[in-house]
Scaffold this active site. Structure first.
Site, PDB file in Angstrom:
ATOM      1  CB  THR A   7      26.006  32.607  -0.484  1.00  0.00           C
ATOM      2  OG1 THR A   7      27.194  33.066   0.178  1.00  0.00           O
ATOM      3  CG2 THR A   7      26.379  31.424  -1.367  1.00  0.00           C
ATOM      4  CG  ASN A   9      31.819  32.703   1.427  1.00  0.00           C
ATOM      5  OD1 ASN A   9      32.511  31.860   0.882  1.00  0.00           O
ATOM      6  ND2 ASN A   9      32.064  33.171   2.636  1.00  0.00           N
ATOM      7  CE  LYS A  12      28.430  32.211   4.370  1.00  0.00           C
ATOM      8  NZ  LYS A  12      27.276  33.099   4.616  1.00  0.00           N
ATOM      9  CG  ASP A  76      24.341  35.912   8.339  1.00  0.00           C
ATOM     10  OD1 ASP A  76      24.732  36.432   7.266  1.00  0.00           O
ATOM     11  OD2 ASP A  76      24.685  36.358   9.452  1.00  0.00           O
ATOM     12  N   GLY A 152      38.207  33.239   5.948  1.00  0.00           N
ATOM     13  CA  GLY A 152      37.858  34.006   7.151  1.00  0.00           C
ATOM     14  C   GLY A 152      38.748  33.695   8.343  1.00  0.00           C
ATOM     15  CG  HIS A 180      30.083  26.842  11.467  1.00  0.00           C
ATOM     16  ND1 HIS A 180      31.381  26.502  11.143  1.00  0.00           N
ATOM     17  CD2 HIS A 180      29.853  28.023  10.833  1.00  0.00           C
ATOM     18  CE1 HIS A 180      31.905  27.425  10.365  1.00  0.00           C
ATOM     19  NE2 HIS A 180      30.996  28.367  10.152  1.00  0.00           N
TER      20      HIS A 180
HETATM   21  P1  ITT Z   1      26.998  35.790   2.166  1.00  0.00           P
HETATM   22  O1  ITT Z   1      26.422  36.750   3.192  1.00  0.00           O
HETATM   23  O2  ITT Z   1      26.964  36.337   0.775  1.00  0.00           O
HETATM   24  O3  ITT Z   1      26.412  34.410   2.280  1.00  0.00           O
HETATM   25  P2  ITT Z   1      29.473  36.235   3.608  1.00  0.00           P
HETATM   26  O4  ITT Z   1      30.872  35.697   3.465  1.00  0.00           O
HETATM   27  O5  ITT Z   1      29.303  37.725   3.637  1.00  0.00           O
HETATM   28  O6  ITT Z   1      28.573  35.586   2.461  1.00  0.00           O
HETATM   29  P3  ITT Z   1      28.240  36.077   6.228  1.00  0.00           P
HETATM   30  O7  ITT Z   1      27.607  37.408   6.082  1.00  0.00           O
HETATM   31  O8  ITT Z   1      27.410  34.914   6.724  1.00  0.00           O
HETATM   32  O9  ITT Z   1      28.882  35.553   4.874  1.00  0.00           O
HETATM   33  O10 ITT Z   1      29.511  36.260   7.139  1.00  0.00           O
HETATM   34  C1  ITT Z   1      30.221  35.165   7.538  1.00  0.00           C
HETATM   35  C2  ITT Z   1      31.546  35.614   8.111  1.00  0.00           C
HETATM   36  O11 ITT Z   1      31.786  34.865   9.320  1.00  0.00           O
HETATM   37  C3  ITT Z   1      32.677  35.244   7.153  1.00  0.00           C
HETATM   38  O12 ITT Z   1      33.003  36.293   6.274  1.00  0.00           O
HETATM   39  C4  ITT Z   1      33.802  34.934   8.109  1.00  0.00           C
HETATM   40  O13 ITT Z   1      34.390  36.137   8.547  1.00  0.00           O
HETATM   41  C5  ITT Z   1      33.061  34.280   9.296  1.00  0.00           C
HETATM   42  N1  ITT Z   1      32.866  32.833   9.064  1.00  0.00           N
HETATM   43  C6  ITT Z   1      31.679  32.168   8.980  1.00  0.00           C
HETATM   44  N2  ITT Z   1      31.869  30.860   8.707  1.00  0.00           N
HETATM   45  C7  ITT Z   1      33.194  30.700   8.597  1.00  0.00           C
HETATM   46  C8  ITT Z   1      34.025  29.587   8.300  1.00  0.00           C
HETATM   47  O14 ITT Z   1      33.517  28.381   8.035  1.00  0.00           O
HETATM   48  N3  ITT Z   1      35.330  29.777   8.258  1.00  0.00           N
HETATM   49  C9  ITT Z   1      35.859  30.986   8.499  1.00  0.00           C
HETATM   50  N4  ITT Z   1      35.176  32.096   8.763  1.00  0.00           N
HETATM   51  C10 ITT Z   1      33.837  31.969   8.820  1.00  0.00           C
END
Ligand code: ITT
Length: 197
Positions: A7, A9, A12, A76, A152, A180
């Site tokens: 990831t 992020n 995460k 995801d 986010g 989640h």
């Molecule tokens: P990776 O794909 O590299 O793992 P990413 O941040 O791009 O990281 P995702 O594609 O899974 O992650 O997108 C998740 C998005 O959903 C994230 O950028 C937020 O906008 C929202 N999101 C998911 N979980 C969240 C959380 O716990 N708190 C706040 N926003 C969240």
């Protein structure tokens, strides 16, 4: 188990650590040639398809390297508004960038439906075994962004299991008890502990 989380992020990774480290596992970001790999994500197919795409690409990338056989984790996730089925879902980060949290609040206000949920799908693969889990956290969208914890959509997400404050206002510790991500990672850790392993 040493878990390599594919990831970009950091939030995460921190949240996954909270679940796995007390169980004796370590979690770190997957780095290949000094970089966090980028993946092609079929976002139009939803978060489960994106997680599947990430794990196959991550496994292909480590094949033949010294990381082959390592435990690889992908996740995801997204927010889903009751007023707009499957939206923004897998497009959550793009939509946040394009219209911002104020844009989301505006649409929710227009619809009159404040119900929402975060959903996550995580897949862990180790030594040719694969485990998949899902996690959901129900809540409502606040009238304005509040607090700066988390990332986010957290400043506008009021979890049903909380005390009426947004995840942005609640501590990471509280978020990590009910989110989640907590649920999806806990689901995986339970599968790892199960006797069928
Ligand atoms: P990776 O794909 O590299 O793992 P990413 O941040 O791009 O990281 P995702 O594609 O899974 O992650 O997108 C998740 C998005 O959903 C994230 O950028 C937020 O906008 C929202 N999101 C998911 N979980 C969240 C959380 O716990 N708190 C706040 N926003 C969240």
């Amino acid at each position: 188990m040493r878990i390599l989380f594919a990831t970009g992020n950091e939030n995460k990774i921190a949240e996954a650590r909270e679940v796995f480290e007390p169980l004796g596992h370590t979690v770190e970001g997957l780095i290949i040639d000094g970089h966090r790999p980028n993946f092609d994500e079929p976002k139009d197919l939803g978060i489960e398809a994106v997680a599947e795409a990430k794990i196959s690409q991550a496994l292909a990338l480590i094949e033949g390297s010294e990381l082959q056989g390592s435990a690889i984790l992908v996740e995801d996730s997204g927010i889903f508004l009751d007023a707009f089925p499957e939206w923004p879902g897998a497009e959550s980060s793009d939509v946040e960038r394009d219209i911002g949290l104020e844009g989301i609040i505006q649409r929710v206000n227009q619809s009159g439906e404040r119900g929402t949920e975060y959903r996550a799908v995580a897949i862990l693969s180790s030594e040719n075994q694969v485990w998949k889990s899902q996690g959901v956290c129900r809540g409502t969208i606040s009238n304005r962004p509040l607090g700066s914890n988390g990332f986010g959509y957290d400043p506008i997400f009021i979890p049903d299991e909380g005390d009426g404050r947004t995840f942005g206002e609640l501590s990471n510790e509280v978020k990590n008890q009910i989110s989640h991500r907590k649920k999806v990672m806990e689901g995986l850790s339970n599968l790892l502990k199960s006797p069928s392993r």
